[in-house]
Design an enzyme around this catalytic site. Structure first.
Site, PDB file in Angstrom:
ATOM      1  N   SER A 234       0.616  -0.708  -0.305  1.00  0.00           N
ATOM      2  CA  SER A 234       0.144   0.133   0.233  1.00  0.00           C
ATOM      3  C   SER A 234       1.027   1.823   0.046  1.00  0.00           C
ATOM      4  CB  SER A 234      -1.089  -0.110   1.169  1.00  0.00           C
ATOM      5  OG  SER A 234      -0.661   0.915   2.014  1.00  0.00           O
ATOM      6  N   LYS A 235       0.001   2.657  -0.327  1.00  0.00           N
ATOM      7  CA  LYS A 235       1.192   3.291  -0.854  1.00  0.00           C
ATOM      8  C   LYS A 235       1.419   4.204   0.505  1.00  0.00           C
ATOM      9  CE  LYS A 235      -2.642   6.250  -2.683  1.00  0.00           C
ATOM     10  NZ  LYS A 235      -3.417   6.707  -3.471  1.00  0.00           N
ATOM     11  N   ARG A 236       0.686   4.021   1.420  1.00  0.00           N
ATOM     12  CA  ARG A 236       0.817   4.797   2.741  1.00  0.00           C
ATOM     13  C   ARG A 236       1.941   4.004   3.623  1.00  0.00           C
ATOM     14  NH1 ARG A 236      -4.060   4.244   1.840  1.00  0.00           N
ATOM     15  NH2 ARG A 236      -5.101   5.875   0.549  1.00  0.00           N
TER      16      ARG A 236
END
Ligand code: GLU
Length: 469
Positions: A234-236
């Site tokens: 996930s980009k987070r």
């Protein structure tokens, strides 16, 4: 029939490594089949799209070998809005879709439970178009939808479990699911190779293909990419942007070789192979459907091997963005005029064997280009012990007396200085290294001193000596 595949990214963020993997798989499949690769930017989510994300995708694809001009497109989904609306209208006119103005709360009030999907209330109520009327697809009551998937066999879905889903919103705008199908249809796509995340949408999309009277494509849902905790990248949480890897100094060749190993491997016991081997041997049908682990450590090791395999001149070129701060790379800690190409060329072969990523070149060579070294204080405290001052004094005196300033003479001289104190070379050279480079680790010391030169080396050793008073 000419095979036509497409890569259809949404420009809503940095370009994800999982996307790069799907793009490469499409690219190779098209090439193997003598087919066409189409790039379609799915830019209909106006609130989340930005033109710079589109540019980022194009340039990242270019970097990884899918170069501009060598594919069809880019097309933009937003330019096809007329076709999307026309398809929605056709489905309504043929009775395959109907209008509905129910809210979620309406449905819940009727079914008296948690919302479990639309209940078909407006199926036969003959509501016409109007503001706030969504268009829903009438799914078949019976039978199954069989998705022919090159990687997953034939996932089969019960039609009665598929709710009458929305294909155009209350304001008349078609939803992504429909736009995506209509675009694939208009562009003559024969094979949809995309991420597993889209598999749940596929029976709905296939029903739309059928209802619009066109033979559906062959599907291939490639595995989700996960981190070491088996969570979807996930980009987070994870480093997912291809650009981030590029800026850290991963080589495009290493990156694309590694990406192709997510769920697949070449023949024999090999992982690092020339791109031509991957192009020959890759088989979409052989891709493992289970989640693929994106192992950054392994990628680093890969990259180190790719770096070592470069001819030195190419290595020197490849390091330039980090050395001279060109492009999007952060500028190095020295002034442009302090950079000395000749000095770098002299140490480049020594550095080449030590880097996992190109950005690591900076701490390895900064001592050469700075007026005085960046002293790592922790390293200083750890290294400069009792006796270091005297050792530096003797080393300075011995170096001053050297006739020839070369690595070999420097080494034997310092060895002799240490021997007088019963010290091995490792212990003797530590204070000299910290004095001259500011660090405890780095390139081989004596070669470094040779390149740095007599004057600068001695000045730094004297400065360190003064600090120890
Ligand atoms: N635009 C979609 C995405 O970025 C791709 C949909 C597809 O490949 O069919 O996830």
């Amino acid at each position: 029939m000419t095979v036509r595949v497409r890569f259809a990214p949404s420009p809503t963020g940095m370009f994800h490594v999982g996307g790069a993997r799907s793009a490469l798989q499409n690219w190779i499949y098209a090439k193997q089949q003598g087919g066409v690769f189409v790039l379609r930017v799915e830019d209909t989510d106006a609130a989340r799209n930005k033109p710079e994300w589109t540019e980022g995708i194009l340039s990242a694809l270019d970097w990884i070998g899918i170069s501009r001009g060598s594919y069809e497109g880019p097309y933009f989904q937003s330019e096809n809005a007329g076709e999307h609306r026309a398809a929605a209208a056709r489905l309504y006119e043929s009775g395959r879709a109907y209008y509905c103005d129910c809210t979620r709360e309406d449905v819940q009030a009727r079914t008296g439970s948690q919302y479990q999907g639309y209940d078909g209330y407006h199926r036969d109520r003959g509501l016409g178009p109007g503001p706030g009327h969504a268009l829903r697809f009438r799914t078949p009551d019976e039978g199954t939808t069989v998705v022919v998937d090159l990687i997953r066999g034939e996932p089969t879905f019960e039609n009665k479990l598929i709710e009458d889903f929305v294909i155009a919103r209350g304001d008349g705008s078609p939803v992504f699911l429909l736009a995506n199908v209509v675009d694939d249809m208009t562009m003559g796509i024969t094979h949809v190779i995309r991420a597993e995340e889209h598999l749940p949408n596929t029976p709905k999309q296939q029903l739309l293909w059928d209802a619009l009277g066109v033979k559906p494509p062959v599907w291939a849902h490639v595995p989700v990419v996960v981190n070491e905790k088996r969570q979807k990248l996930s980009k987070r949480r994870d480093k997912v942007a291809l650009e981030a890897y590029r800026e850290e100094g991963y080589l495009a060749g290493a990156m694309r070789n590694y990406l192709m190993l997510l769920g697949w491997a070449p023949s024999g016991d090999r992982e690092i192979v020339p791109w031509s081997v991957i192009e020959d041997e890759f088989r979409l049908e052989e891709v493992n459907p289970s989640p693929a682990f994106f192992d950054e450590k392994k990628l680093r090791a890969f990259n180190g091997e790719y770096i070592r395999a470069l001819p030195v001149a190419e290595f020197i070129d490849a390091c330039q963005p980090w050395l001279t701060g060109t492009g999007t790379i952060a500028p190095p800690p020295w002034q442009p005029e302090e950079y000395d190409a000749e000095a770098f060329a002299a140490v480049a072969p020594l550095a080449q064997t030590r880097l996992a990523v190109l950005s690591e070149i900076v701490p390895n060579v900064d001592f050469l280009f700075l007026a005085s070294p960046l002293i790592d204080e922790a390293a200083w405290t750890k290294t400069m012990k009792d006796g270091s001052a005297e050792l530096l004094d003797d080393a300075v005196a011995a170096f001053e007396a050297l006739e020839s300033w070369d690595a070999e003479s420097l080494k034997s001289t310092l060895e002799a200085v240490g021997a007088e104190r019963g010290l091995k070379l490792g212990k003797t050279q530590a204070p000299v290294r910290v004095a001259v480079t500011g660090r405890t680790v780095g390139l081989p010391l004596f070669e470094s001193l040779e390149v740095l030169g007599r004057e600068r080396t001695l000045a730094r050793m004297r400065a360190a000596r003064l600090r120890l008073v």
